[in-house]
Enzyme design. Structure first.
Site, PDB file in Angstrom:
ATOM      1  NE  ARG A   1     -30.778 -87.895 -24.478  1.00  0.00           N
ATOM      2  CZ  ARG A   1     -31.606 -88.131 -25.435  1.00  0.00           C
ATOM      3  NH1 ARG A   1     -31.317 -88.616 -26.401  1.00  0.00           N
ATOM      4  NH2 ARG A   1     -32.889 -87.627 -24.973  1.00  0.00           N
TER       5      ARG A   1
ATOM      6  CG  ASN B   1     -47.122 -85.332 -28.368  1.00  0.00           C
ATOM      7  OD1 ASN B   1     -47.322 -84.072 -28.534  1.00  0.00           O
ATOM      8  ND2 ASN B   1     -46.771 -85.801 -27.120  1.00  0.00           N
TER       9      ASN B   1
HETATM   10  C1  UD1 Z   1     -42.318 -86.511 -24.932  1.00  0.00           C
HETATM   11  C2  UD1 Z   1     -43.984 -86.775 -25.129  1.00  0.00           C
HETATM   12  C3  UD1 Z   1     -43.780 -87.563 -26.445  1.00  0.00           C
HETATM   13  C4  UD1 Z   1     -43.438 -86.717 -27.329  1.00  0.00           C
HETATM   14  C5  UD1 Z   1     -41.898 -86.297 -27.222  1.00  0.00           C
HETATM   15  C6  UD1 Z   1     -41.534 -85.041 -28.137  1.00  0.00           C
HETATM   16  C7  UD1 Z   1     -44.983 -87.493 -23.207  1.00  0.00           C
HETATM   17  C8  UD1 Z   1     -45.483 -88.616 -22.149  1.00  0.00           C
HETATM   18  N1  UD1 Z   1     -44.324 -87.974 -24.117  1.00  0.00           N
HETATM   19  O1  UD1 Z   1     -41.638 -87.659 -24.553  1.00  0.00           O
HETATM   20  O2  UD1 Z   1     -45.238 -88.164 -26.835  1.00  0.00           O
HETATM   21  O3  UD1 Z   1     -43.457 -87.483 -28.788  1.00  0.00           O
HETATM   22  O4  UD1 Z   1     -41.958 -85.683 -25.908  1.00  0.00           O
HETATM   23  O5  UD1 Z   1     -40.090 -84.985 -27.822  1.00  0.00           O
HETATM   24  O6  UD1 Z   1     -45.344 -86.234 -22.589  1.00  0.00           O
HETATM   25  N2  UD1 Z   1     -40.141 -82.560 -18.554  1.00  0.00           N
HETATM   26  C9  UD1 Z   1     -40.283 -81.837 -17.390  1.00  0.00           C
HETATM   27  N3  UD1 Z   1     -40.654 -82.612 -16.131  1.00  0.00           N
HETATM   28  C10 UD1 Z   1     -40.830 -84.134 -16.162  1.00  0.00           C
HETATM   29  C11 UD1 Z   1     -40.738 -84.836 -17.516  1.00  0.00           C
HETATM   30  C12 UD1 Z   1     -40.396 -84.009 -18.519  1.00  0.00           C
HETATM   31  O7  UD1 Z   1     -40.212 -80.625 -17.125  1.00  0.00           O
HETATM   32  O8  UD1 Z   1     -40.925 -84.598 -15.081  1.00  0.00           O
HETATM   33  C13 UD1 Z   1     -39.949 -81.751 -19.736  1.00  0.00           C
HETATM   34  C14 UD1 Z   1     -38.641 -81.868 -20.306  1.00  0.00           C
HETATM   35  O9  UD1 Z   1     -37.527 -81.102 -19.656  1.00  0.00           O
HETATM   36  C15 UD1 Z   1     -38.646 -81.781 -21.539  1.00  0.00           C
HETATM   37  C16 UD1 Z   1     -40.199 -82.157 -21.953  1.00  0.00           C
HETATM   38  O10 UD1 Z   1     -40.929 -82.104 -20.867  1.00  0.00           O
HETATM   39  O11 UD1 Z   1     -38.598 -80.398 -21.999  1.00  0.00           O
HETATM   40  C17 UD1 Z   1     -40.391 -83.580 -22.681  1.00  0.00           C
HETATM   41  O12 UD1 Z   1     -39.882 -84.478 -21.579  1.00  0.00           O
HETATM   42  P1  UD1 Z   1     -39.159 -85.888 -21.972  1.00  0.00           P
HETATM   43  O13 UD1 Z   1     -38.861 -86.534 -20.729  1.00  0.00           O
HETATM   44  O14 UD1 Z   1     -38.223 -85.331 -22.985  1.00  0.00           O
HETATM   45  O15 UD1 Z   1     -40.446 -86.435 -22.874  1.00  0.00           O
HETATM   46  P2  UD1 Z   1     -40.217 -87.278 -23.908  1.00  0.00           P
HETATM   47  O16 UD1 Z   1     -40.079 -88.984 -23.504  1.00  0.00           O
HETATM   48  O17 UD1 Z   1     -39.105 -87.090 -25.016  1.00  0.00           O
END
Ligand code: UD1
Ligand code: CA
Length: 453
Positions: A19, A175
């Site tokens: 995004r 969270n």
């Molecule tokens: C996550 C949380 C949610 C919280 C929110 C806050 C989980 C399942 N959910 O959701 O409870 O309210 O963040 O913003 O944890 N990332 C990786 N590898 C992956 C997936 C994600 O490195 O496979 C990193 C992303 O780069 C990011 C962070 O983890 O920095 C959060 O991932 P994102 O997919 O944005 O999580 P949300 O769905 O927003």
């Protein structure tokens, strides 16, 4: 229970950040002069972690490179496929081997978390909670995981938005993603996380319910929504920048600087201002600026990579570029650009000048429009101006060149050779005067169109 009080940070940075609409990975976008990843690595420094692991995705050598250049000790873990936040933390397991302190999980795209907040989480963690989650109350909770608290004020579960019942959806406490986890149980909790949920992902948030099933306690700490702002787009990047700038302005004022119009002063994350510094309107600080006590920085000045000693005056419209080193009580006036130059104590460069790759000796006076001609198209050369020298207006100093202590140069001179101390160097044609010439000229045209203008 972890046997050590050491802390390891696991920094999640594997997300694509689509995004942002950028060719630069999201976590390398800067806020106040440093990348978001740099801010989070800086946080890990502030809380003195013993180990830090940055989890990156495939084809992100630029992210690993940035992490290593900021923090040479940082370990890099590769998450092959983005299967969810639990999978991302699991990817750090190899680099976490042998560590049995507390693990702090941070998101590289959540760059505004403060060290004192993390310290409060770690102390809650040490008083018995196996997992401590940083919660917040956003205006719109809909995109976030909800914190399900129990009657004893403990945390029972985090339910992702898409998996919430109607009742859970009404919960306002969410969270942020930041967690402190007992390192002794973290990876065994992760082993039990499945992906049977609305998104088909491995949710890190599931470790709460898993820990509770084992009879472990979990807790939540609340932060201000601003502090846990996650950056997914350039709109949020601008919001984060504004929050950070306000923090930096507050800190500068609390440290004894006067900001005449705080909202128009822009800081770098590392700007250092002494006491009784006065910063005028519309001043911008790039990285690496250090300003001593009692300095005046007048409106519309731009400083980066510069040192300014006590009592100096910069601007209005001063421009200090990297390597500018301004001595005590020196003066850099309007439309003056200084680069890689030492302006010694009490020297004055008051108007419309370029001083690059140079030394201006103590008490020297540089006339308006003076230019150090430091570049021949291939190399940079040095100009050395002695103490007490007086450089006439509109002098070009063709480097390399040395002006002795106390020497003068005549206005308009193009100085190509060294000038001895206390001498006058003058490089310009003799003035010629033709008596009555102007009157004869006008007479020739009298009767024709007026000669003025
Ligand atoms: C996550 C949380 C949610 C919280 C929110 C806050 C989980 C399942 N959910 O959701 O409870 O309210 O963040 O913003 O944890 N990332 C990786 N590898 C992956 C997936 C994600 O490195 O496979 C990193 C992303 O780069 C990011 C962070 O983890 O920095 C959060 O991932 P994102 O997919 O944005 O999580 P949300 O769905 O927003
Ligand atoms: Ca997110």
């Amino acid at each position: 229970m972890s046997s050590s009080t050491e802390i390891a940070a696991i920094i999640l940075a594997a997300g694509q950040g689509t995004r942002m609409q950028s060719s630069l990975p999201k976590v390398l976008h800067p806020l106040a002069g440093r990348s978001m990843l740099g801010h989070v690595l800086g946080l890990s420094e502030a809380i003195a972690v013993a180990r830090r692991v940055v989890v990156v995705g495939p084809n992100m050598p630029i992210v690993s490179g940035a992490a290593r250049s900021h923090a040479p000790d940082a370990r890099i873990a590769l998450q092959e496929n983005q299967l969810g936040t639990a999978d991302a933390v699991k990817a750090a397991a190899g680099e976490m081997a042998g560590f049995d302190g507390d693990a702090l999980i941070l998101y590289a795209d959540t760059p505004l978390v403060r060290a004192e907040t993390v310290r409060a989480m770690l102390s809650a963690r040490r008083s018995g909670a196996s997992v401590v989650v940083l919660g917040f109350r956003p205006v719109d909770p809909s995109p976030y995981g909800r914190l399900v608290m129990n009657a004893a004020d403990g945390l029972d579960a985090i339910i992702e938005s898409k998996d919430c019942t109607a009742e859970q959806r009404a919960i306002g406490l969410c969270n942020s993603g930041v967690m402190a986890v007992d390192g002794a149980v973290l990876f065994s909790l992760l082993e039990e996380v499945g992906n049977n949920n609305a998104k088909g992902e491995y949710y890190l948030t599931d470790i709460i319910a898993i820990a509770r099933k084992r009879g472990l306690s979990c807790a939540a700490i609340e932060a201000d929504a601003d502090e846990v702002l996650g950056v997914n787009s350039r709109v949020e990047l601008a919001q984060a920048e504004a929050i950070l700038q306000n923090r930096l302005r507050h800190a500068a004022m609390l440290n004894g600087a006067t900001l005449l119009d705080p909202s128009t002063v822009y800081f770098s994350y590392d700007t250092k201002l002494g006491r009784d510094v006065v910063v005028g309107q519309n001043v911008v600080f790039g990285p690496g600026v250090s300003v001593a006590d009692g300095v005046q920085i007048k409106p519309f000045s731009h400083l980066e990579g510069a040192i300014v000693a006590a009592g100096a005056e910069i601007g209005p419209y001063g421009r200090l570029r990297p390597g500018a080193d301004v001595g005590k009580g020196a003066r850099i006036g309007n439309f003056v650009e200084v680069k890689a130059a030492r302006i010694e104590d009490g020297a004055k460069v008051s108007h419309l000048s370029y001083i690059g790759d140079a030394r201006v000796g103590a008490g020297a006076n540089i006339g308006a429009g003076t230019i150090t001609c430091n570049y021949d198209g291939f190399e940079k050369h040095f100009t050395d101006i002695g103490a007490g020298a007086f450089i006439g207006s509109n002098t070009c100093l063709v480097a390399p060149v040395k002006i002795g202590d106390g020497a003068f140069t005549g206005s308009g001179s193009v100085i190509t050779q060294d000038v001895s101390p206390d001498a006058l160097a003058l490089v310009r044609p003799q003035q010629v005067e033709k008596a009555g010439w102007a009157a004869r000229f006008r007479a020739r045209f009298s009767g024709k169109k007026s000669g003025h203008g």
